[in-house]
Design a protein around this motif. Structure first.
Motif, PDB file in Angstrom:
ATOM      1  N   LEU A   1       9.067  15.320  -7.309  1.00  0.00           N
ATOM      2  CA  LEU A   1      10.136  15.976  -6.577  1.00  0.00           C
ATOM      3  C   LEU A   1      11.382  16.115  -7.444  1.00  0.00           C
ATOM      4  N   ILE A   2      11.706  15.073  -8.175  1.00  0.00           N
ATOM      5  CA  ILE A   2      12.866  15.119  -9.076  1.00  0.00           C
ATOM      6  C   ILE A   2      12.643  16.149 -10.170  1.00  0.00           C
ATOM      7  N   GLN A   3      11.437  16.205 -10.704  1.00  0.00           N
ATOM      8  CA  GLN A   3      11.120  17.160 -11.758  1.00  0.00           C
ATOM      9  C   GLN A   3      11.216  18.600 -11.259  1.00  0.00           C
ATOM     10  N   LEU A   4      10.673  18.852 -10.058  1.00  0.00           N
ATOM     11  CA  LEU A   4      10.688  20.214  -9.524  1.00  0.00           C
ATOM     12  C   LEU A   4      12.094  20.684  -9.168  1.00  0.00           C
ATOM     13  N   THR A   5      12.918  19.775  -8.651  1.00  0.00           N
ATOM     14  CA  THR A   5      14.265  20.155  -8.220  1.00  0.00           C
ATOM     15  C   THR A   5      15.310  19.996  -9.308  1.00  0.00           C
ATOM     16  N   LYS A   6      14.909  19.438 -10.459  1.00  0.00           N
ATOM     17  CA  LYS A   6      15.821  19.229 -11.597  1.00  0.00           C
ATOM     18  C   LYS A   6      17.060  18.428 -11.176  1.00  0.00           C
ATOM     19  N   THR A   7      16.822  17.321 -10.469  1.00  0.00           N
ATOM     20  CA  THR A   7      17.910  16.469  -9.987  1.00  0.00           C
ATOM     21  C   THR A   7      17.731  15.043 -10.506  1.00  0.00           C
ATOM     22  N   GLU A   8      17.594  14.906 -11.830  1.00  0.00           N
ATOM     23  CA  GLU A   8      17.375  13.595 -12.433  1.00  0.00           C
ATOM     24  C   GLU A   8      18.539  12.644 -12.171  1.00  0.00           C
ATOM     25  N   LYS A   9      19.739  13.186 -12.055  1.00  0.00           N
ATOM     26  CA  LYS A   9      20.915  12.321 -11.864  1.00  0.00           C
ATOM     27  C   LYS A   9      20.978  11.726 -10.447  1.00  0.00           C
ATOM     28  N   LEU A  10      20.122  12.180  -9.534  1.00  0.00           N
ATOM     29  CA  LEU A  10      20.119  11.673  -8.165  1.00  0.00           C
ATOM     30  C   LEU A  10      18.990  10.675  -7.912  1.00  0.00           C
ATOM     31  N   LEU A  11      18.483  10.051  -8.962  1.00  0.00           N
ATOM     32  CA  LEU A  11      17.362   9.118  -8.832  1.00  0.00           C
ATOM     33  C   LEU A  11      17.685   7.972  -7.881  1.00  0.00           C
ATOM     34  N   LYS A  12      18.878   7.420  -7.968  1.00  0.00           N
ATOM     35  CA  LYS A  12      19.256   6.311  -7.080  1.00  0.00           C
ATOM     36  C   LYS A  12      19.352   6.773  -5.626  1.00  0.00           C
ATOM     37  N   VAL A  13      19.742   8.023  -5.417  1.00  0.00           N
ATOM     38  CA  VAL A  13      19.816   8.560  -4.056  1.00  0.00           C
ATOM     39  C   VAL A  13      18.415   8.683  -3.469  1.00  0.00           C
ATOM     40  N   TYR A  14      17.461   9.164  -4.270  1.00  0.00           N
ATOM     41  CA  TYR A  14      16.081   9.268  -3.797  1.00  0.00           C
ATOM     42  C   TYR A  14      15.539   7.889  -3.424  1.00  0.00           C
ATOM     43  N   ALA A  15      15.769   6.906  -4.299  1.00  0.00           N
ATOM     44  CA  ALA A  15      15.283   5.560  -4.029  1.00  0.00           C
ATOM     45  C   ALA A  15      15.933   4.991  -2.767  1.00  0.00           C
ATOM     46  N   ALA A  16      17.230   5.193  -2.618  1.00  0.00           N
ATOM     47  CA  ALA A  16      17.929   4.703  -1.430  1.00  0.00           C
ATOM     48  C   ALA A  16      17.407   5.379  -0.169  1.00  0.00           C
ATOM     49  N   CYS A  17      17.121   6.670  -0.232  1.00  0.00           N
ATOM     50  CA  CYS A  17      16.598   7.388   0.933  1.00  0.00           C
ATOM     51  C   CYS A  17      15.229   6.851   1.346  1.00  0.00           C
ATOM     52  N   VAL A  18      14.374   6.564   0.384  1.00  0.00           N
ATOM     53  CA  VAL A  18      13.055   6.020   0.706  1.00  0.00           C
ATOM     54  C   VAL A  18      13.200   4.643   1.349  1.00  0.00           C
TER      55      VAL A  18
ATOM     56  N   GLY B   1       0.819  -1.217   0.000  1.00  0.00           N
ATOM     57  CA  GLY B   1       0.000   0.000   0.000  1.00  0.00           C
ATOM     58  C   GLY B   1       0.844   1.255   0.000  1.00  0.00           C
ATOM     59  N   PHE B   2       1.943   1.242   0.757  1.00  0.00           N
ATOM     60  CA  PHE B   2       2.838   2.396   0.807  1.00  0.00           C
ATOM     61  C   PHE B   2       3.467   2.660  -0.558  1.00  0.00           C
ATOM     62  N   VAL B   3       3.943   1.588  -1.195  1.00  0.00           N
ATOM     63  CA  VAL B   3       4.552   1.730  -2.524  1.00  0.00           C
ATOM     64  C   VAL B   3       3.509   2.186  -3.540  1.00  0.00           C
ATOM     65  N   ALA B   4       2.315   1.624  -3.462  1.00  0.00           N
ATOM     66  CA  ALA B   4       1.253   2.041  -4.376  1.00  0.00           C
ATOM     67  C   ALA B   4       0.887   3.503  -4.156  1.00  0.00           C
ATOM     68  N   PHE B   5       0.855   3.922  -2.890  1.00  0.00           N
ATOM     69  CA  PHE B   5       0.543   5.313  -2.560  1.00  0.00           C
ATOM     70  C   PHE B   5       1.589   6.250  -3.159  1.00  0.00           C
ATOM     71  N   LEU B   6       2.866   5.918  -2.983  1.00  0.00           N
ATOM     72  CA  LEU B   6       3.926   6.743  -3.554  1.00  0.00           C
ATOM     73  C   LEU B   6       3.879   6.733  -5.081  1.00  0.00           C
ATOM     74  N   THR B   7       3.538   5.582  -5.652  1.00  0.00           N
ATOM     75  CA  THR B   7       3.494   5.466  -7.110  1.00  0.00           C
ATOM     76  C   THR B   7       2.319   6.248  -7.684  1.00  0.00           C
ATOM     77  N   VAL B   8       1.152   6.110  -7.077  1.00  0.00           N
ATOM     78  CA  VAL B   8      -0.032   6.808  -7.593  1.00  0.00           C
ATOM     79  C   VAL B   8       0.142   8.317  -7.485  1.00  0.00           C
ATOM     80  N   LEU B   9       0.658   8.779  -6.359  1.00  0.00           N
ATOM     81  CA  LEU B   9       0.854  10.214  -6.196  1.00  0.00           C
ATOM     82  C   LEU B   9       2.026  10.729  -7.015  1.00  0.00           C
ATOM     83  N   GLY B  10       2.968   9.863  -7.324  1.00  0.00           N
ATOM     84  CA  GLY B  10       4.134  10.288  -8.100  1.00  0.00           C
ATOM     85  C   GLY B  10       4.992  11.277  -7.338  1.00  0.00           C
TER      86      GLY B  10
END
Length: 142
Positions: free
Chosen positions: A39-56, A25-34
């Motif tokens: 966050l990556i789009q707003l901050t223009k930090t596409e190269k930090l995708l793995k960091v975001y995933a690791a932080c979650v 449910g948590f993963v679905a919630f994050l996926t549905v809300l995007g």
């Protein structure tokens, strides 16, 4: 003896199944809300995708660890303030993402006839949230 082992096994299966359901449910919630892609789009930090995933992932594991232990922290007030700020940022971004996806404020303003006063409506929500949080912390926590 065998009955006790059987009960423990059933409890483990139920706990594991419940954990999978909540995690899914948590993963679905994050996926549905995007939240993360937005966050990556707003901050223009596409190269930090793995960091975001690791932080979650690490945040979820750490939160689970803290939930199941009796660990208490006697930390300096500045560290607790930073911890609270990060929690507030996360909850605020989660609420903002939810309202953005569901278009909550435009729908509410149309339903209650306050289309001309949308700014006042938003400020009422903000100040109500602040007052409620302060009341909870000052009255119930301290």
């Amino acid at each position: 003896m065998i009955l006790s082992l059987l009960l423990n096994l059933i409890q483990m299966i139920i706990g594991f199944a419940g954990g999978l359901a909540v995690g899914g449910g948590f993963v679905a919630f994050l996926t549905v809300l995007g939240i993360i892609p937005r966050l990556i789009q707003l901050t223009k930090t596409e190269k930090l995708l793995k960091v975001y995933a690791a932080c979650v992932i690490l945040g979820t594991l750490f939160g689970t660890y803290l939930t199941f232990t009796n660990l208490t922290w006697n930390q300096p007030i500045i560290l607790l303030l930073l911890w609270g700020i990060f929690h507030g940022i996360f909850n605020g971004m989660l609420a903002a993402a939810l309202t953005e996806v569901l278009n909550v404020f435009p729908i509410i303003s149309k339903r209650i006839g306050m289309e001309k006063y949308i700014l006042w409506l938003l400020m009422a929500f903000v100040f109500g949230k602040i007052a409620g949080s302060l009341f909870q912390w000052l009255y119930f926590v301290t």
